[in-house]
Design an enzyme around this catalytic site. Structure first.
Site, PDB file in Angstrom:
ATOM      1  CE  LYS A 207      -3.007   2.803   0.315  1.00 39.16           C
ATOM      2  NZ  LYS A 207      -4.167   3.435   0.765  1.00 39.16           N
ATOM      3  CG  HIS A 245       7.161   4.718 -25.354  1.00 37.64           C
ATOM      4  ND1 HIS A 245       7.066   3.558 -24.530  1.00 37.64           N
ATOM      5  CD2 HIS A 245       8.596   4.573 -26.261  1.00 37.64           C
ATOM      6  CE1 HIS A 245       8.371   2.919 -25.059  1.00 37.64           C
ATOM      7  NE2 HIS A 245       9.127   3.262 -25.611  1.00 37.64           N
ATOM      8  CB  CYS A 261      -3.607   8.900   0.219  1.00 36.28           C
ATOM      9  SG  CYS A 261      -5.091   8.683   0.858  1.00 36.28           S
ATOM     10  NE  ARG A 323      -8.989  14.132   4.592  1.00 38.14           N
ATOM     11  CZ  ARG A 323      -9.031  12.798   4.759  1.00 38.14           C
ATOM     12  NH1 ARG A 323      -9.002  12.185   5.625  1.00 38.14           N
ATOM     13  NH2 ARG A 323      -9.549  12.066   3.494  1.00 38.14           N
TER      14      ARG A 323
HETATM   15  N1  SAJ Z   1      -1.749  14.580  -8.651  1.00 41.16           N
HETATM   16  C1  SAJ Z   1      -0.943  15.169  -9.491  1.00 41.16           C
HETATM   17  N2  SAJ Z   1      -0.673  14.590 -10.632  1.00 41.16           N
HETATM   18  C2  SAJ Z   1      -0.871  13.331 -10.918  1.00 41.16           C
HETATM   19  C3  SAJ Z   1      -1.978  12.635 -10.330  1.00 41.16           C
HETATM   20  C4  SAJ Z   1      -2.031  13.162  -8.773  1.00 41.16           C
HETATM   21  O1  SAJ Z   1      -0.471  16.260  -9.129  1.00 41.16           O
HETATM   22  O2  SAJ Z   1      -0.498  12.954 -12.048  1.00 41.16           O
HETATM   23  C5  SAJ Z   1      -2.040  15.256  -7.303  1.00 41.16           C
HETATM   24  C6  SAJ Z   1      -3.823  15.258  -7.061  1.00 41.16           C
HETATM   25  O3  SAJ Z   1      -4.080  16.543  -7.746  1.00 41.16           O
HETATM   26  C7  SAJ Z   1      -3.805  15.189  -5.627  1.00 41.16           C
HETATM   27  C8  SAJ Z   1      -2.511  14.260  -5.274  1.00 41.16           C
HETATM   28  O4  SAJ Z   1      -1.801  14.300  -6.270  1.00 41.16           O
HETATM   29  O5  SAJ Z   1      -3.317  16.518  -5.160  1.00 41.16           O
HETATM   30  C9  SAJ Z   1      -3.267  12.694  -5.016  1.00 41.16           C
HETATM   31  O6  SAJ Z   1      -4.331  12.631  -5.795  1.00 41.16           O
HETATM   32  P1  SAJ Z   1      -4.854  11.217  -6.470  1.00 41.16           P
HETATM   33  O7  SAJ Z   1      -5.974  11.473  -7.223  1.00 41.16           O
HETATM   34  O8  SAJ Z   1      -3.538  10.673  -7.304  1.00 41.16           O
HETATM   35  O9  SAJ Z   1      -4.955  10.383  -5.342  1.00 41.16           O
HETATM   36  P2  SAJ Z   1      -5.632  10.158  -3.918  1.00 41.16           P
HETATM   37  O10 SAJ Z   1      -4.577  10.811  -2.874  1.00 41.16           O
HETATM   38  O11 SAJ Z   1      -7.062  10.685  -3.961  1.00 41.16           O
HETATM   39  O12 SAJ Z   1      -5.824   8.462  -3.748  1.00 41.16           O
HETATM   40  C10 SAJ Z   1      -4.653   7.778  -3.528  1.00 41.16           C
HETATM   41  C11 SAJ Z   1      -4.904   6.645  -4.646  1.00 41.16           C
HETATM   42  N3  SAJ Z   1      -3.620   5.752  -4.941  1.00 41.16           N
HETATM   43  C12 SAJ Z   1      -3.132   5.735  -6.120  1.00 41.16           C
HETATM   44  O13 SAJ Z   1      -3.723   5.753  -7.011  1.00 41.16           O
HETATM   45  C13 SAJ Z   1      -1.859   4.802  -6.009  1.00 41.16           C
HETATM   46  C14 SAJ Z   1      -5.898   5.691  -3.910  1.00 41.16           C
HETATM   47  O14 SAJ Z   1      -6.072   4.457  -4.911  1.00 41.16           O
HETATM   48  C15 SAJ Z   1      -5.690   5.268  -2.591  1.00 41.16           C
HETATM   49  O15 SAJ Z   1      -6.709   4.599  -1.869  1.00 41.16           O
HETATM   50  C16 SAJ Z   1      -5.810   6.814  -1.651  1.00 41.16           C
HETATM   51  O16 SAJ Z   1      -4.674   7.333  -2.296  1.00 41.16           O
HETATM   52  C17 SAJ Z   1      -5.200   6.137  -0.307  1.00 41.16           C
HETATM   53  O17 SAJ Z   1      -6.307   6.195   0.528  1.00 41.16           O
HETATM   54  O18 SAJ Z   1      -4.105   5.900  -0.013  1.00 41.16           O
END
Ligand code: SAJ
Length: 419
Positions: A207, A245, A261, A323
């Site tokens: 995780k 790619h 997270c 958050r």
């Molecule tokens: N973000 C970027 N660029 C990206 C992807 C995300 O800047 O390419 C930023 C988003 O804007 C945000 C943060 O990252 O600020 C996180 O967003 P997210 O949508 O990627 O993830 P979370 O935090 O909502 O949820 C993540 C997920 N983990 C993965 O995709 C590996 C989710 O599956 C988990 O359950 C969750 O964390 C958790 O509970 O840990």
């Protein structure tokens, strides 16, 4: 006892625990949501929800009405306890496991032979064995025999939680085979994805590494954005082309990484393995610097005393969750350099009052979060209300519409074209 006759208590009915409880109830389990927050519990008992998540309100209302789900602030006996509490980090970056400890303390007096205790909260590798099991041992029961224990990390994404709770693959990390098998049996009642069995520490590491993978890749995208700004080209175009790619997946640059997270979990590894986590801690630093980098761009296009209209305050699009939002940090940075900041966010009550008022007399409009609600923005209205038509887009939401509109000065994060 038939599996479906088990009574489940979900400890902690927040962003993850509440939808989890809803799914157990909908599957047919007698489900109780335990929380220390009275308002959350009262809302649940009225069939209402305190968070924004598609379709959750309907299921909660139905399950409470059908008496399959209720809330309580007093722990009670059950067959299974699912711990779904926050695992934040302290100021110094160390893991704060107090809520897990507290949940175990609450469960201890009602724990009995035959119970299953499952830690769902994301935790530093080793927490299930070294903290949860150690705490439960105080009951005098044989942990692993009388009481089965596992870590089953929650991996759903806010905005699609109900769907992903069912469709995602699930990791079941038991402290022994018996524990894994028992928890697997519960998941088999509703999970459509694969159920993968491993040990608890491997499950914890999986995780944490999943979110660390994202963090490191986002840092790479952010570094690319900064490089492209200097090179005078668009990181968005580079990303689009490079991702054709078959083995490349450049992530999305932006004003920072937030939420409970991705910005937190890598710290669990940095704390435990400070010497080994060179790349991981650098990625954290790069992402943590993005609000500052964004405020530097805004600074360039504004003056002291100017009003900055910030559109979006949540940590990501189409959720109400603020958050660890990098936009809060961005707003603070802007205030520190004497800009007057006003925020509008249709998803967050405290900021959803008036778009017009936020735009009025602004010298810069910052698209901070690419909510769907901002996609079809009324740009004529922006022109009418603002003092200067300067747009800073941090997520490439308006490029197609505005880049060639000579009435606006359009600035895109990660693109050098504006220099
Ligand atoms: N973000 C970027 N660029 C990206 C992807 C995300 O800047 O390419 C930023 C988003 O804007 C945000 C943060 O990252 O600020 C996180 O967003 P997210 O949508 O990627 O993830 P979370 O935090 O909502 O949820 C993540 C997920 N983990 C993965 O995709 C590996 C989710 O599956 C988990 O359950 C969750 O964390 C958790 O509970 O840990």
């Amino acid at each position: 006892m038939d599996i479906i006759d088990k009574k489940i208590i979900v400890c902690g009915i927040g962003y993850i625990g509440l939808p989890t409880a809803a799914i157990y109830a909908k599957t047919g389990f007698e489900t109780v949501g335990y929380d220390v927050n009275e308002d959350t519990v009262n809302a649940l008992n009225e069939g209402k929800i305190t968070i924004e998540e598609p379709h959750l309100d309907e299921i909660i209302e139905e399950m409470v009405r059908k008496k399959k789900l209720r809330g309580t602030t007093t722990m009670e006996e059950a067959d299974c306890f699912f711990i779904s509490v926050p695992t934040p980090i302290n100021e110094d970056g160390t893991a704060n496991l107090r809520y897990i400890e507290k949940a175990c303390e609450e469960i201890l007096p009602v724990l009995k032979k035959g119970n299953i205790v499952v830690l769902e909260s994301t935790s530093p590798p080793g927490t299930t064995k070294n903290l949860v099991c150690k705490m439960l041992e105080k009951s005098g029961l044989n942990i692993g025999e009388d009481v089965l224990v596992a870590h089953t990390p929650e991996r759903v994404i806010p905005g699609k939680i109900l769907q992903e709770l069912i469709s995602n693959n699930r990791i079941v990390g038991g402290i022994n085979k018996k524990s894994s098998e028992a928890v697997k049996e519960i998941f088999e009642t509703f999970v459509k994805g694969k159920i993968i069995i491993t040990d608890s520490t491997t499950a914890e590491m999986c995780k944490v590494m999943e979110n660390t993978f994202r963090d490191v890749n986002i840092a790479l995208a952010n570094e690319m954005a900064i490089i492209c700004e200097k090179a005078g080209i668009s990181a968005w175009e580079v990303r689009e082309i490079a991702n054709l790619h078959p083995r490349v997946n450049l992530h999305i640059p932006g004003p920072g990484v937030g939420g409970h997270c991705i910005a937190i979990d890598p710290c669990f590894l940095v704390e435990k393995f400070p010497e080994e986590t060179k790349l991981i801690s650098l990625a954290r630093k790069i992402n943590n610097n993005m609000p500052h980098h964004t405020s530097k761009i805004i600074e360039k296009y504004s003056e002291k005393g100017d009003k900055i209209a910030v559109l979006g305050i949540t940590f990501k699009p189409n959720v109400d969750d603020i958050r660890e939002s990098p936009i809060i940090e961005l707003c603070k940075n802007l205030q520190d350099i004497d800009r007057k900041v006003q925020v509008y966010d249709p998803h967050v009550k405290a900021y959803s009052d008036s778009l017009d008022d936020t735009l009025k007399d602004a010298s810069v409009v910052v698209l901070a979060v690419n909510h769907d609600a901002f996609a079809d923005m009324d740009f004529e209205k922006i022109l009418k209300l603002v003092k200067k038509p300067v747009i800073i887009d941090t997520r490439d939401q308006w490029e197609e519409k505005l880049a060639k509109d000579s009435r606006f000065k359009y600035v895109l994060l990660g693109s050098g074209e504006y220099d």
